[in-house]
Each structure stands twice: as structure tokens, then as C-alpha cells.
Scaffold this motif. Sequence first.
Motif, PDB file in Angstrom:
ATOM      1  N   GLU A  63      30.290  83.138  81.007  1.00 39.99           N
ATOM      2  CA  GLU A  63      31.312  84.141  80.690  1.00 39.99           C
ATOM      3  C   GLU A  63      32.271  83.686  79.589  1.00 39.99           C
ATOM      4  OE1 GLU A  63      33.040  85.785  84.484  1.00 39.99           O
ATOM      5  OE2 GLU A  63      31.460  84.505  85.281  1.00 39.99           O
ATOM      6  N   MET A  64      32.193  82.444  79.217  1.00 41.54           N
ATOM      7  CA  MET A  64      33.098  81.931  78.186  1.00 41.54           C
ATOM      8  C   MET A  64      32.798  82.601  76.842  1.00 41.54           C
ATOM      9  SD  MET A  64      35.189  79.446  79.424  1.00 41.54           S
ATOM     10  CE  MET A  64      35.517  78.189  78.189  1.00 41.54           C
ATOM     11  N   GLN A  65      33.824  83.095  76.213  1.00 45.30           N
ATOM     12  CA  GLN A  65      33.677  83.758  74.917  1.00 45.30           C
ATOM     13  C   GLN A  65      33.994  82.775  73.781  1.00 45.30           C
ATOM     14  OE1 GLN A  65      32.488  86.934  74.850  1.00 45.30           O
ATOM     15  NE2 GLN A  65      32.345  86.507  77.049  1.00 45.30           N
ATOM     16  N   ALA A  66      33.745  83.245  72.546  1.00 45.85           N
ATOM     17  CA  ALA A  66      33.987  82.393  71.383  1.00 45.85           C
ATOM     18  C   ALA A  66      35.418  81.848  71.381  1.00 45.85           C
ATOM     19  CB  ALA A  66      33.719  83.161  70.096  1.00 45.85           C
ATOM     20  N   GLU A  67      36.373  82.741  71.610  1.00 50.32           N
ATOM     21  CA  GLU A  67      37.776  82.299  71.563  1.00 50.32           C
ATOM     22  C   GLU A  67      38.058  81.289  72.658  1.00 50.32           C
ATOM     23  OE1 GLU A  67      37.366  85.966  72.523  1.00 50.32           O
ATOM     24  OE2 GLU A  67      36.320  85.658  70.605  1.00 50.32           O
ATOM     25  N   ASP A  68      37.391  81.478  73.795  1.00 49.55           N
ATOM     26  CA  ASP A  68      37.604  80.552  74.908  1.00 49.55           C
ATOM     27  C   ASP A  68      37.155  79.147  74.517  1.00 49.55           C
ATOM     28  OD1 ASP A  68      38.497  82.632  76.541  1.00 49.55           O
ATOM     29  OD2 ASP A  68      36.445  83.152  77.112  1.00 49.55           O
ATOM     30  N   TRP A  69      35.944  79.074  73.952  1.00 46.69           N
ATOM     31  CA  TRP A  69      35.449  77.754  73.551  1.00 46.69           C
ATOM     32  C   TRP A  69      36.348  77.169  72.464  1.00 46.69           C
ATOM     33  CZ3 TRP A  69      33.018  75.697  77.127  1.00 46.69           C
ATOM     34  CH2 TRP A  69      31.907  76.255  77.778  1.00 46.69           C
ATOM     35  N   GLN A  70      36.792  78.060  71.581  1.00 48.95           N
ATOM     36  CA  GLN A  70      37.675  77.598  70.512  1.00 48.95           C
ATOM     37  C   GLN A  70      38.934  76.946  71.085  1.00 48.95           C
ATOM     38  OE1 GLN A  70      37.542  81.097  68.189  1.00 48.95           O
ATOM     39  NE2 GLN A  70      37.797  80.022  66.247  1.00 48.95           N
ATOM     40  N   GLU A  71      39.521  77.629  72.046  1.00 49.19           N
ATOM     41  CA  GLU A  71      40.726  77.074  72.665  1.00 49.19           C
ATOM     42  C   GLU A  71      40.426  75.749  73.336  1.00 49.19           C
ATOM     43  OE1 GLU A  71      43.463  79.229  75.216  1.00 49.19           O
ATOM     44  OE2 GLU A  71      42.913  81.088  74.143  1.00 49.19           O
ATOM     45  N   LEU A  72      39.275  75.724  73.997  1.00 51.77           N
ATOM     46  CA  LEU A  72      38.912  74.517  74.720  1.00 51.77           C
ATOM     47  C   LEU A  72      38.689  73.344  73.760  1.00 51.77           C
ATOM     48  CD1 LEU A  72      38.698  74.259  77.800  1.00 51.77           C
ATOM     49  CD2 LEU A  72      36.240  74.039  77.471  1.00 51.77           C
ATOM     50  N   VAL A  73      38.120  73.643  72.594  1.00 43.55           N
ATOM     51  CA  VAL A  73      37.911  72.595  71.592  1.00 43.55           C
ATOM     52  C   VAL A  73      39.260  71.954  71.238  1.00 43.55           C
ATOM     53  CG1 VAL A  73      37.415  72.248  69.132  1.00 43.55           C
ATOM     54  CG2 VAL A  73      35.735  73.386  70.612  1.00 43.55           C
ATOM     55  N   ALA A  74      40.265  72.789  71.099  1.00 51.16           N
ATOM     56  CA  ALA A  74      41.597  72.250  70.782  1.00 51.16           C
ATOM     57  C   ALA A  74      42.091  71.362  71.923  1.00 51.16           C
ATOM     58  CB  ALA A  74      42.569  73.405  70.539  1.00 51.16           C
ATOM     59  N   VAL A  75      41.878  71.834  73.149  1.00 52.27           N
ATOM     60  CA  VAL A  75      42.294  71.052  74.313  1.00 52.27           C
ATOM     61  C   VAL A  75      41.555  69.711  74.338  1.00 52.27           C
ATOM     62  CG1 VAL A  75      42.279  70.972  76.842  1.00 52.27           C
ATOM     63  CG2 VAL A  75      42.842  73.114  75.660  1.00 52.27           C
ATOM     64  N   TYR A  76      40.260  69.774  74.079  1.00 58.15           N
ATOM     65  CA  TYR A  76      39.442  68.553  74.107  1.00 58.15           C
ATOM     66  C   TYR A  76      39.908  67.556  73.047  1.00 58.15           C
ATOM     67  CZ  TYR A  76      35.855  70.327  77.361  1.00 58.15           C
ATOM     68  OH  TYR A  76      35.182  70.780  78.449  1.00 58.15           O
ATOM     69  N   LYS A  77      40.246  68.084  71.875  1.00 61.94           N
ATOM     70  CA  LYS A  77      40.679  67.173  70.821  1.00 61.94           C
ATOM     71  C   LYS A  77      41.975  66.471  71.220  1.00 61.94           C
ATOM     72  CE  LYS A  77      40.162  69.868  67.167  1.00 61.94           C
ATOM     73  NZ  LYS A  77      39.992  70.343  65.775  1.00 61.94           N
ATOM     74  N   ASN A  78      42.798  67.198  71.972  1.00 64.35           N
ATOM     75  CA  ASN A  78      44.031  66.581  72.472  1.00 64.35           C
ATOM     76  C   ASN A  78      43.751  65.449  73.452  1.00 64.35           C
ATOM     77  OD1 ASN A  78      46.286  67.530  71.226  1.00 64.35           O
ATOM     78  ND2 ASN A  78      46.242  69.466  72.377  1.00 64.35           N
ATOM     79  N   ILE A  79      42.704  65.656  74.254  1.00 67.81           N
ATOM     80  CA  ILE A  79      42.340  64.582  75.185  1.00 67.81           C
ATOM     81  C   ILE A  79      42.029  63.304  74.401  1.00 67.81           C
ATOM     82  CG2 ILE A  79      40.676  63.831  76.935  1.00 67.81           C
ATOM     83  CD1 ILE A  79      40.393  66.727  77.814  1.00 67.81           C
ATOM     84  N   PHE A  80      41.328  63.466  73.279  1.00 71.89           N
ATOM     85  CA  PHE A  80      41.033  62.305  72.423  1.00 71.89           C
ATOM     86  C   PHE A  80      42.324  61.583  72.028  1.00 71.89           C
ATOM     87  CE2 PHE A  80      36.741  61.506  70.904  1.00 71.89           C
ATOM     88  CZ  PHE A  80      36.054  62.551  71.506  1.00 71.89           C
ATOM     89  N   LEU A  81      43.248  62.385  71.542  1.00 67.08           N
ATOM     90  CA  LEU A  81      44.511  61.800  71.078  1.00 67.08           C
ATOM     91  C   LEU A  81      45.229  61.074  72.210  1.00 67.08           C
ATOM     92  CD1 LEU A  81      46.156  64.370  68.642  1.00 67.08           C
ATOM     93  CD2 LEU A  81      45.589  61.960  68.208  1.00 67.08           C
ATOM     94  N   GLU A  82      45.267  61.760  73.342  1.00 68.47           N
ATOM     95  CA  GLU A  82      45.973  61.213  74.491  1.00 68.47           C
ATOM     96  C   GLU A  82      45.372  59.888  74.937  1.00 68.47           C
ATOM     97  OE1 GLU A  82      46.366  63.402  78.305  1.00 68.47           O
ATOM     98  OE2 GLU A  82      47.013  65.021  76.948  1.00 68.47           O
ATOM     99  N   VAL A  83      44.046  59.878  75.074  1.00 66.51           N
ATOM    100  CA  VAL A  83      43.406  58.698  75.658  1.00 66.51           C
ATOM    101  C   VAL A  83      43.235  57.582  74.637  1.00 66.51           C
ATOM    102  CG1 VAL A  83      41.365  57.829  76.858  1.00 66.51           C
ATOM    103  CG2 VAL A  83      42.230  60.114  77.362  1.00 66.51           C
ATOM    104  N   THR A  84      42.795  57.946  73.432  1.00 71.08           N
ATOM    105  CA  THR A  84      42.465  56.886  72.467  1.00 71.08           C
ATOM    106  C   THR A  84      43.537  56.700  71.398  1.00 71.08           C
ATOM    107  OG1 THR A  84      41.306  58.330  70.923  1.00 71.08           O
ATOM    108  CG2 THR A  84      40.009  57.464  72.759  1.00 71.08           C
TER     109      THR A  84
END
Length: 871
Positions: free
Chosen positions: A171-192
Motif C-alpha cells: 500500500e505504500m505510495q511513491a510519496e510514502d517511500w520518498q518520505e521514508l527515504v528521508a527518514v532513513y537518511k537521517n538514521i545514517f546521520l544519527e548513527v554514523t
Amino acid sequence: MLVNYVIDFSEGSKEQSDLLGGKGSNLAEMTKLKLPVPTGFTITTEACLDYLKQKEQMSDELNLEIRQHIESMEKRTKKRLGDAVDPLLVSVRSGSKFSMPGMMDTILNLGLNDETVLGLTQKTGDARFAYDCYRRLLQMFGDVVCGIDKNRFEEQLDFYKSKKGYQSDIEMQAEDWQELVAVYKNIFLEVTHQAFPQDPYEQLQLAVEAVFRSWNNRRAITYRRLHDISDSLGTAVNIQEMVFGNFGLDSGTGVAFTRNPATGEKGIFGEFLLNAQGEDVVAGIRTPQPISKLESLMPEVYQEFLTLSHLLERHYKDMQDIEFTIENRQLYLLQTRNGKRTAKSAFKVCIQLVEEGIISKAEAIQRINPTMVTQLLHPVFELDQLKNAEVFATGLPASPGAASGNIYFTAERAKQASEQGEKVILIRQETSPEDIEGMVVSEAIVTSRGGMTSHAAVVARGMGVCCVAGCEEIYVDEFLEQATAGGITLHQGDVVSVDGTTGTIYRGDIPYVEGDEWQLLETITNWAKEEATIGVKANAETPADIKTALKLGAEGIGLARTEHMFFGEERIFEMRKMILAESEDALMAPLNQLKEFQKEDFRTMFTLLNGKACTIRLLDPPLHEFLPQTEAEITHLADATQRTVGEIKHRIEELHEQNPMLGHRGCRLAVTTPQIYEMQVAAIIESALEVAQKGKDLTIIPEIMIPLIGSQEEMRWLRERLDQTIQTIFSEKNQVISYKIGTMLEIPRACLTAEKIAEVADFFSFGTNDLTQLTYGFSRDDSGKFIGAYQQKQLLKEDPFQHIDEEGVGALMRIAVDKIKHFDPSIKIGVCGEVGGDPQSIRFLKKIGVDYISCSPYRVPAAILTIAQEK
Ligand code: ADP
Ligand code: MG
Ligand code: MG
């Protein structure tokens, strides 16, 4: 300097698995066969080993070579790595010489970044797809390269979905994945504290290095240890153009076996998921559909897959495990290898391949690992017990067998419980390589998610452990350590029984019986016998054991222990009377009674054996083993022999020995009381005569074996008496029969003087248990207390009672064999100790020139196979 660092798929072949790893060499082979394999190249194991040696520094040469190969890929695909319009995307796949499922890591969609994801969107016109690929890259790259806990990403995805009220990823739409990509990139910043690297070449180098390093991660090391794989092999890395199974409903990805890996049944067996990528199938995130479903959904793709899998099977001459992806109804093969399978499947497939003329019988035998025989005779639940059993849940029958035990929800807990001696069942949502240490100690594995090719299923089948996968009705709460199904909640430590053959989980402890696939075993054993150069007999004396031994392929009985026949209530009573006898007259009455019992047994044996060889050992253990232990037994015996309890106790004391295993036992009993052996020999010969007379054309040649002989004098003295006993019977009955009188080789002195003993012995059989005990001076019955410490301190590699001590005991055996064969090459020498059933020892025994080995009935087929496999 010429180094083999990078090799194109089009340059390699399946013979190069040392250099290219299993995956890489098979990708090369498939490329050579012109099969639809996405283009790519392999960075070799040599490059990996160099990297690890160079303190994990990528050399400039290697970087350059990789760049050149990428450039040549770019020419072939007409795409460029990092191109903003039409980017080349690749997978980075580890692969060592031996398949280590899930042990090392894979990264998909490498080459995506904030810019190329736009290109991919433009090119495909599908932003949903492009961002799905990107978030997968972030997830995998984060996990494999940066060591970010997978759950960090999963949690965010779950959180996002529940926020949106979505049930599944679909059910995830393009915008949903897009938002999630931003969230994921933040995880990178946070952890590494660093951003996700945008430069594709940097991504590539980091990924390759991570795969190299993963060779030394803990689970890889554990796996190698478990499977005896050398640490010095290294892993290769495969770089391959991406194809997309997540490109809508005309795309998908799957795994299939060319024959059923659980049962060996012919025909394609596998699973796939539409609109999915990479490890979705194996990881058990969504439960896949059976491959047969593909036939109706995409008939032409299905047909092509059938053709190709058939071709691969013929080419590799073995059942294949194939990974494939469909992109827009176009089929691609991503991996093939000889499929892991259960013992049953292994036997069945081997037999089929011989019948189909693909391999020879001799080749078939080489493919069966002797330990598979044990697995073949898998346990099953008793049928009538199942009728009343309460079903807790059902799932997929992923690996056959039956087991019961206490449930645990984490590998760690399972391991602890098993160390406490508990029988353990591991229940998890799904397993992953981290769970391996818990899986190996479990009697059975249960998962609530995942299919027949999920991690749990594959690993369990490989280990021969019972497994039920994908029990979707069970809600597994790993945190609260409980499992709920049908309104019932089970907690850690509760008992369940698992049937891996039907896929059912029952509550409580259900008795099971050992399984049997006699027929498959019989076929292979018969083929193996044609190749075997030395014989295999069995150690057996009860009718049940003799029947089992013959059914399992024994060519006769190599050791029948007569003392085992004295333990029935009635018999032991007569035995006790005999032991207590103080005069010859008092001795003869119980002896005659015992003779009748023995004759009955020997008649049964000879009848069952129907002319096959039979070696019978005369009484061996010290007499006190037969004496009464309890007050009641003593009183009973006193009454029956008209003696006082005190007298009996006195006699028991008289028989007490300080060191019974070195004391009055074996042939020494016959030196002091020859009547015992005379009785036994008379029983053997008389019953042989009776059975031979009944059966037409039946030749019985009893082999009478005297235990514990240490000198020629001993042997001669006994043998003369026994020969005389036999001659008397012959003239009384006016009937003769051939017979042999031989001895055990179990006293070092007997080995060292074997050529002398050979003058008066017709055959020999090594008793390796006593021989080891006496050579090492390790008491068989007490060595358990210290052998472990010896092994821990590396003073002993192995327990010499399990695997023959080649250096010491083996040297004595060599001396004995050489002396005997030098005296008379026609004298037969066997082995009847515990090591006679141990494949490793059998290889050695064969080498030193024994004529046969004898082992317990259930070990006979593995022994025959081992011998057939040794050239
Ligand atoms: P494993 O050794 O764990 O099986 P693989 O390297 O085979 O790991 O990768 C796992 C899965 O990733 C493959 O089965 C396949 O579905 C997917 N995959 C790997 N490379 C590609 C590729 N080039 N294109 C599409 N999917 C790929
Ligand atoms: Mg794979
Ligand atoms: Mg012995």
C-alpha cells in the motif's frame, strides 16, 4: 606481477569455485551456457585474502581493475554508474567456495543516490518503484556496510505504516517511500554521524570492503566451524547488473529446486513473490506463493523456467537450487547451485539420477554422506498417539522428523536451556543467521513466518533437524516470550511436540519411534556393496538385532556376545547357581540347564542367518557381574540352593576383585573352570548340527571366538580341549561339520606375538575397546571423568574410544596384521570394537588391511558406504 583480482562472468567457469566462489563460478558457467544472466564480474577470493592481509586496505590496483570492469559493463548495458538520466544499478553479492546460506551479505540497487533516483523515476515513469529501490539500498547498505541495526529501519517503516493505517508494504505510495527515504537518511546521520555516501564509486568500494570483512564476522566463523570449512578460503564478491522483480505485477522474484529438497520427489518445487525484490522470499517477510501458481499467471515464463532448470540439472548432473527474477515478464537467472536436501531427498535423487542415466551407481554412492543414513531413519510419532493429541497450530512441513521439548523464543535462551540438559524447541517469528547458535542445539525449529525456502527451513534441512515454518496462526511475542494460537498461549518452557513431516505442532510430549526408509537405504547399500572391498558384519545376538542387521545389509554376525544371553531372570538364576557351585557335581546341573538355553538361542541364530557367517564369542565378563545385588535376590538364591544368606554373601566376597577388568575374566575363567567353555562350545556345535540337518544344502561354519587371549600357550591349551569336546560330539552324533576356533586381539601382548598365536588360531578379531583401554591404560568405564579435560587442554584430539588412536593403538594393530598375514595370508582378521562403526576409523582400518569390520546393526549401512567410498 600477475594477480587474479577481477574476472568477468564471461571468462570463468564452474571449475573455478576456489577463485570465484560458488556463486561466481556458477554465474560464469551459466553465462557460458548463454542463459539469461544479468551481466557482471567477480572480484576473486585472492583479492579478498590480499585485502584482509593488507590490514583491510583497498589497493589502487584493485580499485582500478574494478573501475575498468564497470566501464566494460557500462558499454554492454549502455548505462552509466551514477548517470543522472539512465543510471546503471548493480548488486554486490558475496559468495565463497562453499555455500553459506545467509551467512554473508548482499546489497541491491547500488548506484542510487538523490540524483540517480530521479533518473530512474524518469526512465521508468514509476516513482513508487524508484524510491522503493532507494530505501532498500539505504537499508541494506546501512546494515551491511555501516552496521546499523536492521530494526532501526524496520521500526520506522512499521511506524510509518501504522500512522497511515496501511496493512502491508504494497500500500505504500511513491510519496510514502520518498518520505521514508528521508527518514532513513537521517538514521545514517544519527548513527554514523555521516551522510549516506552519494558517490556510486564510493558506495561500491565501501560495499566490496564490507563483504570482504564479513568473511570474519562472528556468524560466518560459527558457520564455518560447524561445517568444517577452512577459514583461509576467503570470499569472492560478485558485481552484477540489477534486474527488477519489484517492477509491478508483471515482475517477481523466487527460488526453486529442480526436485523436492525434503522428499526428493521429481518435479519443480519452489516459491515466488510478485512485485518483490531480492531477499523478500528467503527472509520470510511476506509468505510466498508456490511456483505452480506461476504457471497460471505467466505461462510462457513458467515454461521457459522449466526448460532452463531441466537444462541446468542435466548440465550439473544434480538437483539444482535456482534463484530467479522476472522483470516485466522477462526471466533472469541469478544463481544456481547443487541444492541442499534432507537425507531422504538425497537418497531418492541419487537413485532417480542413476535410473535416468545421468550418473553411474558408483557416482551415486560417492554423493551420499554416511551420516545421512542416520537422518534417513528419522523419527516419526506413533500413529495412535497422534489421534488423541491436541493440535496447537499447523504450518509448512519444512524439514521432516519428530521431536518434543520445551519451547524457547530466543537463540540465547535456547542455548542456555540446552546447556542445562533440556530438550529445546526454538520458536521464532522467523530465523536469521544470528540465530544459528540456538538452532543447532534445538530438537525442532518453528517459525510463524516464511516459506519452505526460508532461512529456518533451509538450515534445518541441512542439519537434519525437524522444522515447521510459516505457522501464520501463531502469534509469536518474542519480547514477552510467549506464543498464542487459537486462543491458547504457551510460555517459555512449555512442552510441545513438532511433526516436521506433516507440519503440525502439538501440545505436550508425544512419544515417537525411529523412522525408516529401508527401501531407499537398501538400494544404495546394495550398490555400495558392489564397490566395497572389505566386508561389514554386525555385532548382534538377539533375534531382533540379527533381523535388523541383515535387513540393513550385514553380511553376517561378526560378534555374538554369549553373556548377553544369560541375563533373563531364569537364566541368570542358573548362572548364579553355577557360579556358587563348590563341587564338579554341583557345577554340572546348572551348566546343563544353561546349555539348553544356549542351544535354543544358537538354533534361532543359525536359522535366521541361513548360512551366513557367524562369530560367537565365549563368556567374557568377570563372574561377579552375574551375582545377586539385592537382599531379596540373595535370599532367593540361598533358599534355592539350600544355603544360608551368610554363605552366599561369603561367596560373593570371595569373588570380589580389586581390578575386575584386568582380573578373572575371559579365557582366564576357562583356564580355572574349563567346563564353562566346553558347555558353550557343545551348545554351539550341537545346535549347528541340528539346524544344518534340517535345512537342505545349508552350510553352517560356526566361528568360535575366545576372548582375552594373551599368549600362544593359553590359546593352545584351550583350543585343544575345545577341539576334543567337539570331536566327542561328532563321534557321538556320527555327524561332522566345519568349524573354526579363533581369538580376539585385545591384549597388547597378543598383538606383539600374533604370529605365534596364529599357529593355533583360525581367525582373529580386534577388540578395539579393550585394546585401547590396555594400550592407553585408560579405564573404559572411568575415562569419561577425565577425557574431556584432556581434550580441552588439547592433550588429546579425540576420544580414542570413539575414533581409533591411529598413532598408538593403530601401530599395535598394524604389527599384528603384518605378523599374521606374513604367517598365513589366508587367515581372516576382523574388527569388532566400537570404532568398527565409525567412518573415520573405518578408513584407517581398511588401510591397515583388515578383512572385515563388525559394528552395531544401525551403523552397518554407513559402514558399507564408507568402505565403498574409499578407493
Ligand atoms: P544469498 O547468498 O544470501 O543467496 P544473493 O547474492 O544470492 O544472496 O542475493 C540474494 C538475492 O538478491 C537473490 O536471490 C536475488 O533475488 C537478489 N539479487 C541479487 N543480485 C541481483 C540482481 N543483480 N538483480 C536482481 N536481484 C538480485
Ligand atoms: Mg542467493
Ligand atoms: Mg573385550
